[in-house]
Design an enzyme around this catalytic site. Structure first.
Site, PDB file in Angstrom:
ATOM      1  N   CYS A   2       0.846  -1.173   0.000  1.00  0.00           N
ATOM      2  CA  CYS A   2       0.000   0.000   0.000  1.00  0.00           C
ATOM      3  C   CYS A   2       0.888   1.232   0.000  1.00  0.00           C
ATOM      4  CB  CYS A   2      -0.893   0.008   1.233  1.00  0.00           C
ATOM      5  SG  CYS A   2      -1.762  -1.542   1.517  1.00  0.00           S
ATOM      6  N   LYS A 605       4.016  -3.342  -6.591  1.00  0.00           N
ATOM      7  CA  LYS A 605       5.426  -3.189  -6.930  1.00  0.00           C
ATOM      8  C   LYS A 605       6.327  -3.716  -5.825  1.00  0.00           C
ATOM      9  CE  LYS A 605       8.995  -1.859  -9.308  1.00  0.00           C
ATOM     10  NZ  LYS A 605       9.402  -2.637 -10.486  1.00  0.00           N
TER      11      LYS A 605
END
Length: 610
Positions: A2, A605
């Protein structure tokens, strides 16, 4: 996974918070939210499911004002993606955002419900908000309430707390999930990634495990896990302010593919001369440590694992040192025997990969001679906690599917292998020179490989309507096939698998038919004849073959086999070179299919939770 942004300033911070979230979009998310409080303790909370732009539109429409605020992009772990599960979460006057996983949240939820708290969401984060609200009833300050709260939490967290009744400060705690604090003039900031703050500051401090910090406009006070006031290093970042700009490119992934020649030049700068590797540039005490290494253990995840698998061949073939490679999430949960004089190497683009970080901490308890990391982010947890770090200089990588981080890891590993062989007298000066010259030639060769883009774009149309693809390779090209397979499945959502070509007869050959593309990485080397036999096995069963090979390999195409002829390059760096057409193929297949190339579904990512 997040994204977190926070700010305490004289000016209105809503725009800063939203811009910070935009810069973190590459990490992956499903919802976003902000909470901002003004000097009169008026709090505005806005949450939206979907893209940050939807949140930005709502913030603009609401004309949010206030100099203190927190913001978050959520990647669902507990509870479905929805506005009610989006952060910030509230309990009374308390607002909270959180990255990570609270492992004992069910027990805490039951405790809080017994105290009369009502939960509106399915998330583990909401327990933090209620705990802080409970502790604040008896604590002398928000700082003390947060310190008492985190002692009750089990798991990984980076959490930020805002009290509407005290708009002059925010409190942040870190355990297992990265938090960086940014210093301004009369204003201070925080984020889960410094990229979020590069438009407002260049001065950063990374919190360490167990730290709790109180942030006001004029001061940042950091306390360790024991509650003692401590000082943490403040460093100037040299990251590019416009790293989040695609420029002339359609996607960040395309941009980052084209940045690889420069990234490789930067990674090699100062580490190699015209004919040798500069061992001292690899890390502090590297020469002394490498001279004693008898075994190498590489631990990594995802793309970094594929880089490690490639390097295993180099460690044993070039340096003559045994090497094992293991997925971090497996390594950390099994009983293993530490060999004498073993060097642990962790690989990670972000330096915050949760399983890799946990594996490092475990290995340090198990008697490894030394632990080094090959990493792209200075100041990250892996860099701080390793004995020495070999930094890749790929620059900020935005696309979820890693490209330039992978090739710079490979270049760094090849330099490390050469230094290891050199320190132990296992390679000659002539061999060292050959390796270094191959590295020097690589950026120009990759530029040439990029000129195949249009050919590969045309080739990609053959894959777009397929549901499965096989990738084959032998030796160090097997992990390159693994990486190619990972790229295709990540961004095109086509099921893809990679196999060592010699394994075809042990199962995968049953999958071959006229609807199954088979991609073969086949440069001319001492395994080529074996690989040609595997290619013939596929042809005999009507498979669709796409062979990437140099002219010396001697393949001849027909209606069932397309040959993509690549220029001949050194065998030493060929594995790095052949990565480029694989990246381009995946990119153009995804482009034709219309998927979200930079932010593929369900992926993030930086994987900062288990």
């Amino acid at each position: 996974m997040c994204g977190i942004v926070g700010a305490v300033a004289q000016r209105d911070v809503a725009e800063i918070l939203v811009e910070g979230l935009r810069r973190l979009e590459y990490r992956g998310y499903d919802s976003a939210g902000v909470a901002v409080v003004d000097s009169q303790s008026n709090l505005t909370r806005i949450r939206r499911l979907g893209k940050v732009q939807e949140l930005a539109d709502a913030v603009d429409q609401a004309e949010v004002v206030g100099g203190t605020g927190i913001a978050h992009t959520r990647w669902a772990t507990h509870g479905e993606p929805s506005e009610i599960n989006a952060h910030p979460h509230q309990s009374g006057d308390i607002s909270v955002v959180h990255n990570g996983i609270i492992e004992n949240h069910e027990t805490l939820r039951e405790l809080l419900q017994s105290r009369g708290y009502v939960f509106e969401s399915q998330t583990d984060t909401e327990v933090i908000a209620h705990l802080v609200e409970w502790e604040l009833r008896t604590a002398a300050s928000l700082l003390e309430a947060v310190q008492k709260t985190v002692k009750q939490l089990e798991g990984a967290y980076g959490t930020v707390v805002l009290d509407r009744n005290d708009p002059s400060r925010i409190v942040v705690a870190r355990s297992g999930s990265p938090i960086v604090i940014g210093f301004g003039v009369g204003e201070n900031f925080l984020a889960s990634d410094q990229l979020a703050l590069l438009n407002v500051t260049r001065r950063f401090m990374y919190l360490e495990e167990g730290d709790v910090a109180e942030i006001t406009r004029r001061e940042v006070a950091v306390y360790d896990a024991l509650g003692e006031r401590v000082e943490r290093e403040i460093a100037e970042s040299n990251a590019e302010h416009d790293a989040g700009d695609k420029g002339q490119y359609r996607h960040f992934m395309q941009k980052e593919i084209y940045e690889q020649p420069t990234a490789l030049i930067n990674t090699m700068e100062g580490r190699i001369t015209a004919d040798s590797v500069v061992t001292e540039a690899i890390g502090v005490n590297a020469a002394e440590i490498l001279s004693k290494v008898e075994h190498v253990q590489i631990v990594a995840c995802g793309t970094s694992y594929n880089a490690g698998m490639t390097a295993r061949y180099w460690f044993e073939d070039i340096a003559g040192v045994s090497c094992d490679v293991e997925i971090a999430s497996e390594f950390r949960y099994r009983k293993f025997v530490t060999r004498p004089n073993s060097l642990l190497i962790t690989l990670s683009q972000s330096g915050e990969t949760a399983d890799t970080l946990a594996a490092l901490r475990l290995a340090k308890e198990k008697g490894y001679m030394a632990a080094m990391t090959i990493c792209n982010v200075a100041g990250s947890s892996l860099v701080r906690e390793s004995d020495f770090a070999f930094m890749t200089r790929a620059g900020v990588e935005i696309g979820v599917a890693s490209t330039k981080a992978f090739t710079t890891q490979l270049a760094a590993l090849l330099m490390l292998v050469t230094a290891l062989g050199k320190q132990q007298g296992r390679i000659s000066k002539e061999k060292e020179k050959e390796i270094v010259e191959a590295l020097h030639a690589l950026p120009k060769q990759i530029n040439a490989a990029l000129s195949f883009e249009k050919d590969i774009e045309a080739l990609a149309t053959d894959f777009a309507d397929k549901h499965h693809t096989l990738f084959l390779g032998r030796g160090e090209f097997y992990p390159i096939a693994m990486e190619a397979s990972l790229k295709l499945k990540e961004i095109s959502y086509i099921h893809a698998e990679a196999y060592a070509a010699g394994e075809l007869k042990h199962g995968p050959l049953a999958l071959i038919d006229a609807d199954m593309p088979v991609v073969v990485v086949a440069p001319s080397n001492d395994l080529l004849e074996k690989l040609k036999s595997n290619v013939e096995e596929v042809r005999a069963r009507g498979g669709l073959l796409y062979v990437f090979a140099d002219a010396d390999a001697g393949f001849e195409g027909d209606e069932t086999m397309k040959i993509i002829t690549m220029p001949h390059v050194s065998e030493i760096t060929a594995a790095i070179y052949y990565t480029i057409p694989m990246q381009l193929l995946s990119y153009y297949v995804a482009l034709i299919k219309g998927t979200d190339v930079d932010q593929p579904r369900n992926l993030a990512k930086a994987v900062t939770v288990e």
